[in-house]
Design a protein around this motif. Structure first.
Motif, PDB file in Angstrom:
ATOM      1  N   GLN A 163      38.969  97.863 -24.921  1.00 12.21           N
ATOM      2  CA  GLN A 163      38.625  99.266 -25.442  1.00 12.21           C
ATOM      3  C   GLN A 163      38.142 100.079 -24.436  1.00 12.21           C
ATOM      4  O   GLN A 163      38.745 101.273 -24.447  1.00 12.21           O
ATOM      5  CB  GLN A 163      37.663  99.065 -26.752  1.00 12.21           C
ATOM      6  N   ALA A 164      37.216  99.950 -23.789  1.00 12.89           N
ATOM      7  CA  ALA A 164      36.761 100.754 -22.681  1.00 12.89           C
ATOM      8  C   ALA A 164      37.744 101.261 -21.447  1.00 12.89           C
ATOM      9  O   ALA A 164      37.917 102.319 -21.339  1.00 12.89           O
ATOM     10  CB  ALA A 164      35.555 100.068 -21.957  1.00 12.89           C
ATOM     11  N   ARG A 165      38.534 100.146 -21.427  1.00 15.22           N
ATOM     12  CA  ARG A 165      39.587 100.517 -20.299  1.00 15.22           C
ATOM     13  C   ARG A 165      40.527 101.423 -20.802  1.00 15.22           C
ATOM     14  O   ARG A 165      41.017 102.153 -20.026  1.00 15.22           O
ATOM     15  CB  ARG A 165      40.216  99.190 -19.528  1.00 15.22           C
ATOM     16  N   ALA A 166      40.777 101.163 -22.087  1.00  9.55           N
ATOM     17  CA  ALA A 166      42.059 102.060 -22.693  1.00  9.55           C
ATOM     18  C   ALA A 166      41.451 103.395 -23.001  1.00  9.55           C
ATOM     19  O   ALA A 166      42.225 104.260 -22.398  1.00  9.55           O
ATOM     20  CB  ALA A 166      42.103 101.349 -23.848  1.00  9.55           C
ATOM     21  N   ILE A 167      40.133 103.652 -23.327  1.00  6.83           N
ATOM     22  CA  ILE A 167      39.748 104.877 -23.588  1.00  6.83           C
ATOM     23  C   ILE A 167      39.417 105.578 -22.157  1.00  6.83           C
ATOM     24  O   ILE A 167      39.777 106.794 -21.958  1.00  6.83           O
ATOM     25  CB  ILE A 167      38.362 104.761 -24.118  1.00  6.83           C
ATOM     26  N   ALA A 168      39.245 104.780 -21.106  1.00  5.33           N
ATOM     27  CA  ALA A 168      38.866 105.511 -19.719  1.00  5.33           C
ATOM     28  C   ALA A 168      40.519 105.889 -19.205  1.00  5.33           C
ATOM     29  O   ALA A 168      40.574 106.939 -18.706  1.00  5.33           O
ATOM     30  CB  ALA A 168      38.076 104.425 -18.643  1.00  5.33           C
ATOM     31  N   ALA A 169      41.504 105.205 -19.557  1.00  2.62           N
ATOM     32  CA  ALA A 169      42.588 105.559 -18.899  1.00  2.62           C
ATOM     33  C   ALA A 169      43.505 106.673 -19.812  1.00  2.62           C
ATOM     34  O   ALA A 169      43.731 107.340 -19.193  1.00  2.62           O
ATOM     35  CB  ALA A 169      43.501 104.402 -19.472  1.00  2.62           C
ATOM     36  N   ILE A 170      42.918 106.690 -20.958  1.00  4.12           N
ATOM     37  CA  ILE A 170      43.449 107.887 -21.813  1.00  4.12           C
ATOM     38  C   ILE A 170      42.735 109.061 -21.532  1.00  4.12           C
ATOM     39  O   ILE A 170      43.328 110.067 -21.069  1.00  4.12           O
ATOM     40  CB  ILE A 170      42.997 107.616 -23.300  1.00  4.12           C
ATOM     41  N   SER A 171      41.484 109.020 -20.901  1.00  2.00           N
ATOM     42  CA  SER A 171      40.578 110.202 -20.795  1.00  2.00           C
ATOM     43  C   SER A 171      41.137 110.564 -19.320  1.00  2.00           C
ATOM     44  O   SER A 171      41.387 112.021 -18.925  1.00  2.00           O
ATOM     45  CB  SER A 171      39.022 109.946 -20.530  1.00  2.00           C
ATOM     46  N   GLN A 172      41.522 109.791 -18.427  1.00  2.02           N
ATOM     47  CA  GLN A 172      41.990 110.035 -16.956  1.00  2.02           C
ATOM     48  C   GLN A 172      43.391 110.567 -17.241  1.00  2.02           C
ATOM     49  O   GLN A 172      43.492 111.717 -16.483  1.00  2.02           O
ATOM     50  CB  GLN A 172      42.150 108.769 -16.111  1.00  2.02           C
ATOM     51  N   ARG A 173      44.085 110.245 -18.035  1.00  2.62           N
ATOM     52  CA  ARG A 173      45.749 110.978 -18.384  1.00  2.62           C
ATOM     53  C   ARG A 173      45.367 112.326 -19.006  1.00  2.62           C
ATOM     54  O   ARG A 173      46.101 113.295 -18.466  1.00  2.62           O
ATOM     55  CB  ARG A 173      46.400 110.104 -19.032  1.00  2.62           C
ATOM     56  N   ILE A 174      44.429 112.382 -19.815  1.00  2.00           N
ATOM     57  CA  ILE A 174      44.222 113.654 -20.364  1.00  2.00           C
ATOM     58  C   ILE A 174      43.731 114.893 -19.193  1.00  2.00           C
ATOM     59  O   ILE A 174      43.922 115.875 -19.364  1.00  2.00           O
ATOM     60  CB  ILE A 174      43.054 113.626 -21.651  1.00  2.00           C
ATOM     61  N   MET A 175      42.764 114.280 -18.577  1.00  9.88           N
ATOM     62  CA  MET A 175      42.198 115.036 -17.634  1.00  9.88           C
ATOM     63  C   MET A 175      43.194 115.569 -16.564  1.00  9.88           C
ATOM     64  O   MET A 175      43.610 116.654 -16.105  1.00  9.88           O
ATOM     65  CB  MET A 175      41.062 114.723 -16.892  1.00  9.88           C
ATOM     66  N   LEU A 176      44.061 114.658 -16.172  1.00 11.11           N
ATOM     67  CA  LEU A 176      45.240 114.894 -15.362  1.00 11.11           C
ATOM     68  C   LEU A 176      46.103 116.001 -15.754  1.00 11.11           C
ATOM     69  O   LEU A 176      46.838 116.620 -14.917  1.00 11.11           O
ATOM     70  CB  LEU A 176      45.962 113.587 -14.899  1.00 11.11           C
ATOM     71  N   GLN A 177      46.505 115.725 -17.236  1.00 11.66           N
ATOM     72  CA  GLN A 177      47.399 116.702 -17.875  1.00 11.66           C
ATOM     73  C   GLN A 177      46.903 118.200 -17.750  1.00 11.66           C
ATOM     74  O   GLN A 177      47.658 118.942 -17.803  1.00 11.66           O
ATOM     75  CB  GLN A 177      47.695 115.991 -19.277  1.00 11.66           C
ATOM     76  N   GLY A 178      45.558 118.183 -18.048  1.00 12.76           N
ATOM     77  CA  GLY A 178      44.814 119.332 -18.103  1.00 12.76           C
ATOM     78  C   GLY A 178      44.975 120.218 -16.783  1.00 12.76           C
ATOM     79  O   GLY A 178      45.155 121.337 -16.573  1.00 12.76           O
TER      80      GLY A 178
END
Length: 181
Positions: A163-178
């Motif tokens: 769960q932590a890794r998934a949330i971290a990966a999503i956060s990173q992708r969202i930041m990259l998209q931003g």
């Protein structure tokens, strides 16, 4: 657990009240689990209906779940999702959004909604199957960590890490998209 076994025994006899109770008790959580993975309400409704149709079919074929209804429904929902994505990949066509513009929502807002849904789906598809399952079970199905661990045959610590890794990966992708937008 004892109540679920009683309900399951009544379901096996095709008791209409028991079938209605199963539908009322599990439909929303199965729908949320599926909707979290497909991110399209109509498809989620169709796939959720397929799960309950398979329950009826299993009852008629005398292959209904023996011990746990909730676990069996989750397993079928997971299988239905995999079939859906296999078929979707095999079909390889571009989805057209046929939303009818409404006076309540501007065209810009509708386009933003479509793009957000596509972005969420793209971010989720970038995760491993286990990570997607953990997020869908935890946040879509509303299961506590211990149940997710039991369902997936993993330790609680492993589920927390997924769960932590998934949330971290999503956060990173969202930041990259931003950053890229």
């Amino acid at each position: 657990m004892h109540d679920e076994i009683k309900l399951l025994n009544r379901v096996r006899t095709l008791d209409q009240d028991a079938l209605t109770e199963v539908h009322n008790q599990y439909y929303t959580s199965i729908y949320r689990y599926i909707a979290f993975r497909v991110n399209d309400s109509q498809t989620a409704e169709d796939l959720t209906s397929e799960v309950f149709l398979r329950l009826l079919s299993a009852i008629r074929d005398k292959s209904a779940p023996q011990k746990t209804l909730r676990g069996w429904l989750y397993g079928v929902a997971s299988h239905v999702l995999k079939e859906h994505y296999r078929k979707k990949k095999r079909d390889s066509f571009t989805m057209l959004h046929e939303d009818i513009p409404s006076a309540e929502q501007s065209l810009d807002h509708q386009v933003d909604d479509i793009l957000q849904n596509e972005n969420l789906q793209a971010v989720m598809q970038g995760l491993t199957d286990d990570q997607q399952n953990v997020l869908a079970l935890r946040f879509g199905f509303g299961m506590p960590i211990q149940e997710v661990a039991n369902m997936m045959g993993k330790s609680v610590g492993s589920i927390k890490m997924l769960q932590a890794r998934a949330i971290a990966a999503i956060s990173q992708r969202i930041m990259l998209q931003g950053v890229l937008a």
